[in-house]
Design a protein around this motif. Structure first.
Motif, PDB file in Angstrom:
ATOM      1  N   GLU A 131      89.554  -1.357   9.700  1.00  0.00           N
ATOM      2  CA  GLU A 131      89.097  -1.649   8.332  1.00  0.00           C
ATOM      3  C   GLU A 131      88.256  -0.505   7.794  1.00  0.00           C
ATOM      4  OE1 GLU A 131      90.032  -3.877   6.446  1.00  0.00           O
ATOM      5  OE2 GLU A 131      90.488  -5.742   7.487  1.00  0.00           O
ATOM      6  N   ARG A 132      87.453   0.118   8.651  1.00  0.00           N
ATOM      7  CA  ARG A 132      86.601   1.222   8.199  1.00  0.00           C
ATOM      8  C   ARG A 132      87.443   2.416   7.753  1.00  0.00           C
ATOM      9  NH1 ARG A 132      81.638   3.217  11.845  1.00  0.00           N
ATOM     10  NH2 ARG A 132      80.905   1.185  11.103  1.00  0.00           N
ATOM     11  N   VAL A 133      88.456   2.751   8.535  1.00  0.00           N
ATOM     12  CA  VAL A 133      89.323   3.877   8.176  1.00  0.00           C
ATOM     13  C   VAL A 133      90.067   3.583   6.874  1.00  0.00           C
ATOM     14  CG1 VAL A 133      91.357   5.200   8.863  1.00  0.00           C
ATOM     15  CG2 VAL A 133      89.563   4.705  10.537  1.00  0.00           C
ATOM     16  N   HIS A 134      90.538   2.344   6.729  1.00  0.00           N
ATOM     17  CA  HIS A 134      91.257   1.982   5.514  1.00  0.00           C
ATOM     18  C   HIS A 134      90.342   2.049   4.298  1.00  0.00           C
ATOM     19  CE1 HIS A 134      93.792  -0.602   2.846  1.00  0.00           C
ATOM     20  NE2 HIS A 134      94.745   0.085   3.463  1.00  0.00           N
ATOM     21  N   LEU A 135      89.091   1.627   4.469  1.00  0.00           N
ATOM     22  CA  LEU A 135      88.114   1.712   3.384  1.00  0.00           C
ATOM     23  C   LEU A 135      87.833   3.173   3.027  1.00  0.00           C
ATOM     24  CD1 LEU A 135      86.020   0.329   1.508  1.00  0.00           C
ATOM     25  CD2 LEU A 135      84.382   0.510   3.401  1.00  0.00           C
ATOM     26  N   ILE A 136      87.683   4.016   4.040  1.00  0.00           N
ATOM     27  CA  ILE A 136      87.427   5.440   3.796  1.00  0.00           C
ATOM     28  C   ILE A 136      88.610   6.076   3.070  1.00  0.00           C
ATOM     29  CG2 ILE A 136      87.143   7.681   4.920  1.00  0.00           C
ATOM     30  CD1 ILE A 136      85.508   6.243   7.082  1.00  0.00           C
ATOM     31  N   ALA A 137      89.822   5.695   3.461  1.00  0.00           N
ATOM     32  CA  ALA A 137      91.007   6.225   2.790  1.00  0.00           C
ATOM     33  C   ALA A 137      91.020   5.841   1.314  1.00  0.00           C
ATOM     34  CB  ALA A 137      92.275   5.706   3.483  1.00  0.00           C
ATOM     35  N   THR A 138      90.670   4.593   1.021  1.00  0.00           N
ATOM     36  CA  THR A 138      90.613   4.148  -0.372  1.00  0.00           C
ATOM     37  C   THR A 138      89.562   4.941  -1.146  1.00  0.00           C
ATOM     38  OG1 THR A 138      91.270   1.915   0.312  1.00  0.00           O
ATOM     39  CG2 THR A 138      90.293   2.148  -1.879  1.00  0.00           C
ATOM     40  N   ALA A 139      88.411   5.159  -0.513  1.00  0.00           N
ATOM     41  CA  ALA A 139      87.339   5.913  -1.172  1.00  0.00           C
ATOM     42  C   ALA A 139      87.764   7.364  -1.422  1.00  0.00           C
ATOM     43  CB  ALA A 139      86.078   5.868  -0.318  1.00  0.00           C
ATOM     44  N   LEU A 140      88.458   7.973  -0.463  1.00  0.00           N
ATOM     45  CA  LEU A 140      88.873   9.368  -0.627  1.00  0.00           C
ATOM     46  C   LEU A 140      89.930   9.514  -1.718  1.00  0.00           C
ATOM     47  CD1 LEU A 140      88.993  10.574   3.078  1.00  0.00           C
ATOM     48  CD2 LEU A 140      87.327  11.196   1.333  1.00  0.00           C
ATOM     49  N   VAL A 141      90.814   8.543  -1.839  1.00  0.00           N
ATOM     50  CA  VAL A 141      91.789   8.585  -2.924  1.00  0.00           C
ATOM     51  C   VAL A 141      91.075   8.463  -4.272  1.00  0.00           C
ATOM     52  CG1 VAL A 141      93.763   7.422  -3.987  1.00  0.00           C
ATOM     53  CG2 VAL A 141      93.693   7.743  -1.523  1.00  0.00           C
ATOM     54  N   ALA A 142      90.075   7.590  -4.344  1.00  0.00           N
ATOM     55  CA  ALA A 142      89.305   7.437  -5.581  1.00  0.00           C
ATOM     56  C   ALA A 142      88.594   8.740  -5.938  1.00  0.00           C
ATOM     57  CB  ALA A 142      88.301   6.293  -5.440  1.00  0.00           C
ATOM     58  N   ILE A 143      87.999   9.372  -4.937  1.00  0.00           N
ATOM     59  CA  ILE A 143      87.325  10.655  -5.170  1.00  0.00           C
ATOM     60  C   ILE A 143      88.336  11.712  -5.597  1.00  0.00           C
ATOM     61  CG2 ILE A 143      86.059  12.528  -4.046  1.00  0.00           C
ATOM     62  CD1 ILE A 143      84.752  10.350  -2.270  1.00  0.00           C
ATOM     63  N   GLY A 144      89.507  11.700  -4.953  1.00  0.00           N
ATOM     64  CA  GLY A 144      90.541  12.673  -5.280  1.00  0.00           C
ATOM     65  C   GLY A 144      91.035  12.552  -6.703  1.00  0.00           C
ATOM     66  N   THR A 145      91.236  11.329  -7.180  1.00  0.00           N
ATOM     67  CA  THR A 145      91.701  11.146  -8.555  1.00  0.00           C
ATOM     68  C   THR A 145      90.666  11.655  -9.555  1.00  0.00           C
ATOM     69  OG1 THR A 145      90.847   8.868  -8.571  1.00  0.00           O
ATOM     70  CG2 THR A 145      93.153   9.164  -7.987  1.00  0.00           C
ATOM     71  N   SER A 146      89.407  11.385  -9.291  1.00  0.00           N
ATOM     72  CA  SER A 146      88.350  11.843 -10.200  1.00  0.00           C
ATOM     73  C   SER A 146      88.198  13.359 -10.144  1.00  0.00           C
ATOM     74  CB  SER A 146      87.015  11.169  -9.849  1.00  0.00           C
ATOM     75  OG  SER A 146      87.100   9.762 -10.003  1.00  0.00           O
ATOM     76  N   LEU A 147      88.339  13.932  -8.950  1.00  0.00           N
ATOM     77  CA  LEU A 147      88.244  15.382  -8.808  1.00  0.00           C
ATOM     78  C   LEU A 147      89.409  16.070  -9.510  1.00  0.00           C
ATOM     79  CD1 LEU A 147      86.437  17.515  -7.478  1.00  0.00           C
ATOM     80  CD2 LEU A 147      87.874  17.353  -5.428  1.00  0.00           C
ATOM     81  N   SER A 148      90.572  15.450  -9.422  1.00  0.00           N
ATOM     82  CA  SER A 148      91.742  15.984 -10.138  1.00  0.00           C
ATOM     83  C   SER A 148      91.487  16.020 -11.635  1.00  0.00           C
ATOM     84  CB  SER A 148      92.972  15.119  -9.823  1.00  0.00           C
ATOM     85  OG  SER A 148      94.098  15.578 -10.531  1.00  0.00           O
ATOM     86  N   ALA A 149      90.940  14.920 -12.152  1.00  0.00           N
ATOM     87  CA  ALA A 149      90.621  14.872 -13.583  1.00  0.00           C
ATOM     88  C   ALA A 149      89.594  15.936 -13.950  1.00  0.00           C
ATOM     89  CB  ALA A 149      90.087  13.483 -13.943  1.00  0.00           C
ATOM     90  N   PHE A 150      88.626  16.179 -13.067  1.00  0.00           N
ATOM     91  CA  PHE A 150      87.585  17.166 -13.347  1.00  0.00           C
ATOM     92  C   PHE A 150      88.185  18.548 -13.592  1.00  0.00           C
ATOM     93  CE2 PHE A 150      84.980  20.622 -11.663  1.00  0.00           C
ATOM     94  CZ  PHE A 150      83.856  20.524 -12.465  1.00  0.00           C
ATOM     95  N   TRP A 151      89.105  18.982 -12.714  1.00  0.00           N
ATOM     96  CA  TRP A 151      89.662  20.328 -12.845  1.00  0.00           C
ATOM     97  C   TRP A 151      90.527  20.466 -14.088  1.00  0.00           C
ATOM     98  CZ3 TRP A 151      87.177  23.831 -10.530  1.00  0.00           C
ATOM     99  CH2 TRP A 151      86.654  23.652  -9.249  1.00  0.00           C
TER     100      TRP A 151
END
Length: 471
Positions: A131-151
């Protein structure tokens, strides 16, 4: 002879602009949802881990499938759009490629790979990883989408308010990457777009959830997601209005011609009225049938009722087409006000802990894609308002366009429009098919539980017909 030489170029320019507008209009629909939808998914996942309430897990599973579908369409349309830098706008990369290339590369390296890699864990890792790894994966995808928008927004902001560059032999080179990335309009544009994504995703979730409730979804899952979405919308909308005001002030400082077009100000003046609506007459340079509030535009933009606003007369030959900017701005504002009212009405019933009335649920369904309307209108204000420049003060749009014959561009444009029309209809239909399937699965689950545990039937019925908003 001169007219014969100019007309093909003018046709190619207009068709290329329409084609790029069609591509970016289609593409932006999907990142606008997913940038914020992934943060909603993270919230749903955290709520499940906190409460171990299976309904939160079902909410997560339903929306992660929609996230994957939306992500796929966003990637495909984004690739198509990027090709046009070479096919339709070769002068753009030839002139500012030293700036645009690295920023687009940063987006791919730091954001897209992050999203694509951990999206597979989000979709297929449940039950296979902890569950922890799955939660981290969800968080990293969320960060990735926002970082993509930033650039992407950093690049677009630089095109609006360029800084940190130098020009040698007609080619732009980077002089200071900090100034390039953190150019004058970047903070406002990034904040405004991220909030727009939050509101778009909130109404997207709310509309489909309301549809499920109207179709008698037997479980509280839809009620939970509707409550979360409309609560988020109520908090984000006032914040968006505040950021929008700051963004407007920044635009007044750096792009006064755009503000003049947005407000329909033809002559430099003080005590400028706020035009709620008017019919713009560009030939006569006036506004017909104006519904206005005296001196309010001056007050909003200068914080003084007697503040002076530059008119379009100050930018002869250098200002954008007025009508599309003027009307798009009002569509954006009007849609935003309507979104606030609908979200507030939903929250009113949530606070009172009573079921939503049918009329409000139907209205919420109609508002499912209201975020798209507001975002596209705002995007048109931003991009059309920059004309006649592709990069403000550096490169005019007409100087960057391809020399490809207009008829060739027309053929590809027609293909794009037909394809996009088919895809958007298929996408929307698929969303509601997925909603129907989720309802059917929940109904089967209820019947199975009732058969195995008859004593739970009464409490389930009370839950489904009572205060469904108390989540």
């Amino acid at each position: 002879m001169i007219e014969q030489a100019i007309d093909p170029l003018a046709s190619s320019l207009m068709l290329s602009r329409i084609q790029f507008a069609a591509n970016i209009s289609f593409h932006i629909l999907f990142p606008t949802i997913n940038i914020a939808l992934c943060w909603f998914l993270l919230f749903f996942k955290v709520r499940y881990l906190q409460t171990r309430d299976s309904s939160w897990l079902k909410v997560y599973r339903f929306w992660v499938r929609i996230f994957a579908l939306t992500f796929a369409l966003g990637v495909v349309s984004g690739i198509t759009m990027s090709f046009q830098f070479g096919t339709n706008w070769p002068g753009y990369m030839e002139t500012v490629g030293n700036i645009a290339g690295p920023l687009l590369g940063y987006e791919v390296l730091t954001a897209f790979f992050l999203e694509a890699t951990f999206l597979s864990v989000m979709l297929f890792g449940a039950g296979r990883v902890s569950e922890r790894v799955h939660l981290i994966a969800t968080a990293l995808v969320a960060i990735g989408t926002s970082l993509s928008a930033f650039w992407i927004l950093a690049l677009d902001s630089w095109m609006q308010t360029p800084a940190g560059y130098e020009i040698r032999d007609g080619v732009v080179y980077a002089a200071d990457w900090c100034q390039i990335i953190f150019n004058p309009s970047m903070p406002y544009r990034v904040a405004h777009m991220l909030l727009a994504s939050g509101l778009t995703a909130a109404f997207f979730i709310a509309g489909i959830s309301a549809y499920r409730i109207l179709k008698r979804d037997p479980k509280p899952n839809a009620a939970k997601s509707l409550t979360v979405a409309t609560t988020v919308a109520v908090f984000l909308m006032p914040l968006q209005m505040f950021v929008g005001d700051l963004h407007g002030l920044n635009t007044l400082e750096h792009q006064p011609a755009k503000i003049a077009a947005m407000e329909g100000v033809w002559q430099t003046d003080s005590h400028v009225p706020l035009l709620l609506f008017a019919v713009v007459d560009e030939q006569a340079q006036t506004n017909q049938y104006a519904l206005e509030i005296p001196s309010m535009a001056s007050f909003i933009l200068t914080h003084s009722f007697s503040g002076e606003i530059k008119g379009l007369n100050e930018f002869v030959g250098e200002h954008p087409p007025v009508a599309p900017v003027f009307y798009s701005f009002r569509i954006m504002i009007g849609t935003g006000v309507l979104m606030l009212l609908v979200a507030a009405a939903n929250c009113y019933y949530q606070i009172r802990k009573i079921s939503w009335p049918t009329w409000l649920l139907k209205t919420t369904v109609l508002m499912t894609f209201s975020g798209w309307v507001a975002t596209l209108a705002g995007w048109y204000v931003t991009e059309i308002g920059r004309q006649p420049y592709l990069v403000t003060g550096i490169l005019k749009t007409a100087d960057a366009v391809t020399k490809t014959p207009a008829e060739h561009i027309g053929i590809s444009l027609t293909i794009y429009l037909v394809l996009y029309a088919v895809l958007i209809v298929a996408y929307i239909k698929t969303l509601f098919v997925m909603a129907h399937r989720a309802i059917a699965l929940e109904a089967d689950d209820v019947q199975e539980n009732s058969a195995n545990h008859p004593e739970h039937q009464l409490s389930d019925n009370m839950t489904n017909t009572g205060a469904t908003t108390n989540v």
